[in-house]
Structure formats: C-alpha cells, structure tokens
Design an enzyme around this catalytic site. Structure first.
Site, PDB file in Angstrom:
ATOM      1  N   THR A 164      13.564  -7.481   0.520  1.00  0.00           N
ATOM      2  CA  THR A 164      12.891  -6.655   1.525  1.00  0.00           C
ATOM      3  C   THR A 164      12.341  -7.492   2.681  1.00  0.00           C
ATOM      4  OG1 THR A 164      10.985  -6.765   0.059  1.00  0.00           O
ATOM      5  CG2 THR A 164      12.264  -4.764   0.016  1.00  0.00           C
ATOM      6  N   ASP A 165      11.856  -6.794   3.714  1.00  0.00           N
ATOM      7  CA  ASP A 165      11.327  -7.470   4.901  1.00  0.00           C
ATOM      8  C   ASP A 165       9.819  -7.652   4.827  1.00  0.00           C
ATOM      9  OD1 ASP A 165      13.910  -7.257   6.169  1.00  0.00           O
ATOM     10  OD2 ASP A 165      13.452  -5.147   6.426  1.00  0.00           O
ATOM     11  N   SER A 189       4.378  -8.341   6.609  1.00  0.00           N
ATOM     12  CA  SER A 189       5.469  -7.551   7.164  1.00  0.00           C
ATOM     13  C   SER A 189       6.191  -8.459   8.132  1.00  0.00           C
ATOM     14  CB  SER A 189       4.917  -6.328   7.884  1.00  0.00           C
ATOM     15  OG  SER A 189       5.967  -5.693   8.569  1.00  0.00           O
ATOM     16  N   ARG A 190       7.479  -8.744   7.839  1.00  0.00           N
ATOM     17  CA  ARG A 190       8.153  -9.797   8.597  1.00  0.00           C
ATOM     18  C   ARG A 190       8.779  -9.314   9.891  1.00  0.00           C
ATOM     19  NH1 ARG A 190       9.965 -10.767   3.351  1.00  0.00           N
ATOM     20  NH2 ARG A 190       8.548 -12.195   2.302  1.00  0.00           N
ATOM     21  N   VAL A 191       9.040  -8.040  10.035  1.00  0.00           N
ATOM     22  CA  VAL A 191       9.694  -7.609  11.275  1.00  0.00           C
ATOM     23  C   VAL A 191       8.900  -6.554  12.038  1.00  0.00           C
ATOM     24  CG1 VAL A 191      12.009  -8.127  10.460  1.00  0.00           C
ATOM     25  CG2 VAL A 191      11.082  -5.865  10.085  1.00  0.00           C
TER      26      VAL A 191
END
Ligand code: ATP
Ligand code: MG
Length: 598
Positions: free
Chosen positions: A420-421, A446-448
C-alpha cells in the site's frame, strides 16, 4: 501409424445409420488426428433422444437434453438485448430464436469428480482447463479451476457441495469467472457472486466483468491529484488520502478500524464518489449493523455492500474482494471515482490459507502458501487513478488488516504494508485512553496523499505533526517535574488541546472548511487557555457559529480550496469575536447567578 482411439456412442431410441456413423468417425478422426477409430454403439435411454459420443475427455452432444440446454442458453442471452422489457418484442425475439435454432456441434471436455469436501472438488479427466475457468457440475453447481495438476484439477466450489460426490460429471465452460455489474447495484447488498441478499428483489445488470482482471499499466495511469476526504481531522490533516491511493487501516481487534472506513464512506455524501464495502469473513450481524449505519446516514444511496460472512465457504470469502474490485472497475472505466473498503484482508488470507491447504499446496511461512503476497498485490494494484484519456476515473482502496497485540511485523501485515501507499495505525492503548480515533501519529504515514491535499488544508495543517510529536516527548519527559518554565507549560497546554481536538465522535465527519477553521484557531493559540474538558464543547459551538454567522468564510474556503493570509486573518478575527460573545455570555450568567444568591 496413428494411435487407435476408442469412442462410445450412446443413443436413446433409434440406432444411428451406417452413414451417420461414418460421418461421426470422420469428425473424430479430424479432432484426434488419427485414422483408426473404434466406435462402440450402446443404447442409453437416460439421454432422452438423439445421441452422445464420448471420446477420451471429450463429449459431443446431439441429445435432446443437450438441445434443450443450448436453446435455454440462447434464450438466456436475450435478457441482455436492449428492449427486453417490451412484451411484443420479447415474443418476436423468442419465436425468431426458436425458428432459427440450429444445434451446434458441441464439443465439451468432461471429467469426473474424484474427491469432494470443504468446498473443494478434485476433478479427473479435464486436461485443458485454464486457471480461473468456471467448471460446471452435473447438479448445476459451479466451481472455479484453481489448482491445475498433471493428473487432476482442483476446483473451488461456489455453492453447496451436497449434490456433488465421487463420480459426478464436471464439464468445462471455457469461461472465466465473472460477476454481473451495473448502476442498479448501487444501494444493494450482494453476495460474492453478485446475487442480491437484501430481499429487495433481483438486480438488472448492465454487463459482466471478469472477477480477475489485470491492473491498469503505467501508461494508463496518472499520479494522484485529487483529495479523498475522510472527514476525520487526524487523518485529513496529517495523513491525507488521494483519489486512486491505497491506504491501509491497521490495528488490533476493536480499535475502530471499521469505524474509520464507515465514516469515510459517510463523508462521501454529495461528493460524487461511489462506495463499495466488501465484508470478508465477518459475522452476518456485524454486516447487518454496518448496512444499518450506512442507511441511517443516507450513505446507502451511493454504496454497494459485498458480503461474504464467516458462515460462507472459504471460496466465497476468497473471491469477494475480487468481485468488489470488478464492480469498482466498471464504474472507474466510466470515469467515475470509487472508494472500496476491504474489511478485512487478514480474514481473506486465512480463507485462502484454508483453501490452499485443502488443495494440498505446500504450506509456507505461518502455513500461508507461497503466493499469498500475490493474492493481495494483484488485488490492491487494481486501485488506480486513470489517465485523462481513459476518463480519469479512480479507485481508492482502504484495505483493513487486523494485527495481534500490535505486531505489525507478522507475515500478512508486512506484506500489505509494503503493497500500500501508507498506513493508518490504530493503537489499543490510545483507544482505551479515550483517544478516538486511536491514530498513532508516529507509525502512520501517507506516501502520496499530500500531493492531493487541498492548499487550504496544507497551509492550515502546517506543523501539527511536529507539534504533536514534540508534545508527546515533552509530556513523557515532564511527567514528574512540578516547576516548569513558561514556554514548556505553554507547549504542553497547546499539545493537550491539540490531542483533545483530534478526538472525534463516530458518524460525525467534518467538512474541509470546518477542519481548516479548527486548525487555524488552534494554530493561532486561541484555544490554549481553555480547560481540557471544555474543548469539545467549544469546538462544536465555534463551528456552529461559523456555519451560521460566518457563512462567507466557509463558502470561500470550500470554493477556492485555498487559505490566503487575508482569509486566515479573517478567520482569527471571527474566532476572537466569537470568544468575546462567549465571554460576555459567561459574564452575564455569572452576574445572574450572583444576583440570585443575593
Ligand atoms: P473488529 O476488530 O471487531 O473488526 P474494529 O477494529 O473494526 O473491530 P470498530 O468495530 O470500528 O473496530 O470499533 C470498535 C468499537 O469502538 C465500536 O463499538 C465503536 O463504536 C467504538 N468506536 C470506534 N471509533 C470510535 C470513535 N471515534 N468514538 C467513539 N467510539 C468509537
Ligand atoms: Mg471491524
């Protein structure tokens, strides 16, 4: 010299003529590439009429029963033709079909069941089935080829296995597993195969989609650029999610995982997002409660619930999330935005483990088969933001994983974390301290999503994460000291208020402008003087004041999505005005009380 092939011809009443037999032999010679066919002819009244030729694993069906089956299938297809609601049209279509019906030479690969149990059937004799092909059993039950071996295939069954026993015939259908999809499913509760289970009648599908579908490639995607607001302050400010993102919700049992997903669905009201909630291996009563919550909040109007409960067989639990994804893809490829929740993938992995062990696949780490990573990666990879050329639709996925005693390094949690992101990590300790939602700020990420956060939110959130982290450390550090300097005291007070602000009751998502107002007010230290117990109340009153008296500010925030310095100033001024009004009210009350005492 070609091999000798044995074939059996069964007929019901009249034996075939010599001419017919030689024709049949010709067909078989071509099919099996031989010149030497030994054809045994036998009477078998059970086939009704006509005849059936079996040769090796293949069967040619010219019987009456086969005729009926083919005609029924043709008529079944009429259902999908437009205008099928008009009675006259239906009659003319039917008569046309019946008149022009010609029996096609059907060659079917047939096998026999050698073992059946626990929702699995091993079939011998079908040599050419492909992975994921639907296999039909004599009693009408359908299964899916899941394990292809040299001497047999393993099928998972999508129905009750009571009608299947050793020796039962199974035929290939040459079709992939698929489910019906369409707009009519919105507002409904369906099982893993797309059949309604809410007692509201049948659903008119607009098409079929294969359950397993490759994810869109790189060229077909674009980067995440639109927010998917959860309405939960602690998530939208610190761990923003974008449309097309995959954000994992992870935590121990009973830490509010499902609640976060449900609140996010509830928050999509009026935002043009179709929501799909996939329940995997949960109690039927839990699913009923979830549906009720969604209904109470008017969220069923744009939602679909796909349910495979703990009572369903492992194959259905296994296929449910893929069915949900197929449904989501139908909407995504129309350019719509979809939010899909998989609740939860731990139980999905357990169902797959059960199924794999029954299929006699070798167990790996924690007894999960070797391909359990692929199980979830191919599912979550289907979440995407499509390019503008493809309509720009999106699927945002919120998979849920249950951990044991907060152990995120177990096999399935680490797998899904890496797919997951980002993840929202919920902690039992925080939950019991009353911090709800129990989001652990340090371990969540949360990476994006920040690329998709609105400017207003980004500006308002500012340093909240750092502030909280500092507060946490300082709170531990100063736990036992009594005389603190002024700055430390202020920092602690600010942190305490922040923590209190992040608490949020269930089913009360906050709009973007409300979140921004809270953040701006707390960022300007307008709340720090409040006693902790009053923060909740104050927050509610402040928001009410803005929503009724300061509608201009709210509208401007929602419309522009930006927070200019000037607007920030106006918000702070409005907060000050509100404070003055409240103080005056309080003063009056106190005076009133004193008067009464005198
Ligand atoms: P399970 O592991 O059983 O699936 P879960 O992690 O999905 O549990 P929930 O069912 O969402 O957890 O919530 C557990 C309980 O906590 C519920 O009774 C719910 O009402 C309560 N709860 C969750 N979030 C909040 C919140 N923000 N405020 C108050 N109560 C909450
Ligand atoms: Mg739950």
């Amino acid at each position: 010299m070609s091999e000798k092939v044995n074939a059996l011809l069964r007929y019901a009443s009249t034996a075939p003529s010599q001419e017919q037999i030689s024709k049949i032999k010709n067909v078989l010679c071509q099919k099996f590439d031989t010149t030497d066919i030994e054809l045994e002819v036998k009477l078998d009244e059970s086939i009704g009429g006509g005849f059936i030729v079996s040769c090796g694993n293949f069967e040619y069906d010219w019987s009456d029963a086969g005729r009926v089956r083919q005609l029924r299938a043709e008529l079944e297809n009429l259902k999908h033709v437009s205008g099928a609601n008009d009675t006259n049209k239906i009659i003319s279509m039917f008569s046309e079909k019946v008149e022009n019906f010609s029996l096609s030479l059907e060659d079917r690969e047939v096998g026999t069941v050698v073992w059946v149990g626990d929702g699995i059937a091993n079939v011998d004799g079908i040599e050419h089935a492909f992975y994921g092909e639907i296999i039909e059993f004599e009693d009408g039950t359908k299964g899916m080829a899941q394990d292809i071996r040299k001497d047999h295939i393993g099928c998972i069954l999508f129905g009750n296995d009571t009608g299947i026993r050793q020796g039962t015939k199974a035929v290939r259908t040459y079709k992939e597993a698929g489910i019906p999809v369409g707009e009519a499913f919105i507002g409904r509760v369906i099982d893993a195969l797309g059949a309604p289970i809410d007692g509201l009648g049948s659903i008119k599908e607009s098409g079929y989609r294969p359950v397993e579908q490759p994810a869109p490639g790189i060229i077909e995607r674009q980067s995440v650029n639109e927010p998917m607001e959860t309405g939960i302050l602690s998530i939208d400010t610190m761990f923003p999610i974008g449309r097309g993102q995959r954000e994992l919700i992870i935590g121990d049992r009973q830490t509010g995982k499902t609640s976060i997903a449900l609140d996010t669905i509830i928050n999509q009201k009026g935002k043009n997002v179709i929501c799909i909630y996939v329940a995997i291996g949960q109690k039927a009563s839990t699913v009923a409660k979830i549906v009720q919550t969604l209904k109470n909040n008017g969220a069923m109007d744009y939602s679909i619930v796909v349910s495979s409960t703990a009572a369903d067989m492992a194959p259905l639990q296994y296929i449910a999330p893929y069915s949900g994804a197929a449904m989501a893809e139908y909407f995504m490829y129309q350019g719509k935005d979809v939010l899909i929740v998989y609740d939860d993938l731990s139980k999905h992995a357990v169902a797959y483990r059960a199924l794999s062990l029954l299929l006699e696949r070798s167990p790996g780490r924690e007894a999960y088969p070797g391909d359990v990573f692929y199980l979830h990666s191919r599912l979550l990879e289907r979440a995407s933001k499509l390019s503008s050329e493809l309509g720009g639709g999106s699927i945002t996925a919120l998979p849920i994983i249950e951990t044991l005693a907060g152990d995120v390094s177990a096999y399935i949690p680490t797998n899904v974390i890496s797919i997951t992101d980002g993840q929202i990590f919920l902690e039992s300790d925080l939950f019991f301290e009353g911090m709800r939602p129990a989001v652990n700020v340090g371990l969540s990420v949360s990476r994006v999503g920040s690329a998709a956060q609105t400017k207003a939110m980004k500006k308002a959130a500012g340093s909240i994460r750092v502030d909280l982290a500092q507060y946490r450390e300082m709170a531990v550090f100063t736990q036992f000291s009594s005389d603190l300097d002024e700055t430390t005291k202020n920092q602690l007070a600010h942190g305490n208020v922040l923590m209190e602000l992040l608490k949020q009751p269930l089913e009360h998502p906050l709009a973007m402008h409300e979140q921004v107002i809270i953040l701006v007010a707390s960022g300007a230290k307008r709340l720090d003087m409040l006693p902790i117990k009053q923060v909740k109340d104050y927050k509610q009153k402040l928001l009410n004041y803005f929503n009724t008296e300061q509608t201009e500010i709210c509208e401007e925030l929602e419309k522009s999505g930006d927070l200019s310095d000037q607007l920030r100033k106006r918000i702070i001024e409005a907060v000050d005005t509100f404070n003055d009004i409240e103080n005056k009210k309080l003063k009056n009350e106190v005076e009133e009380m004193q008067k009464q005492k005198v």
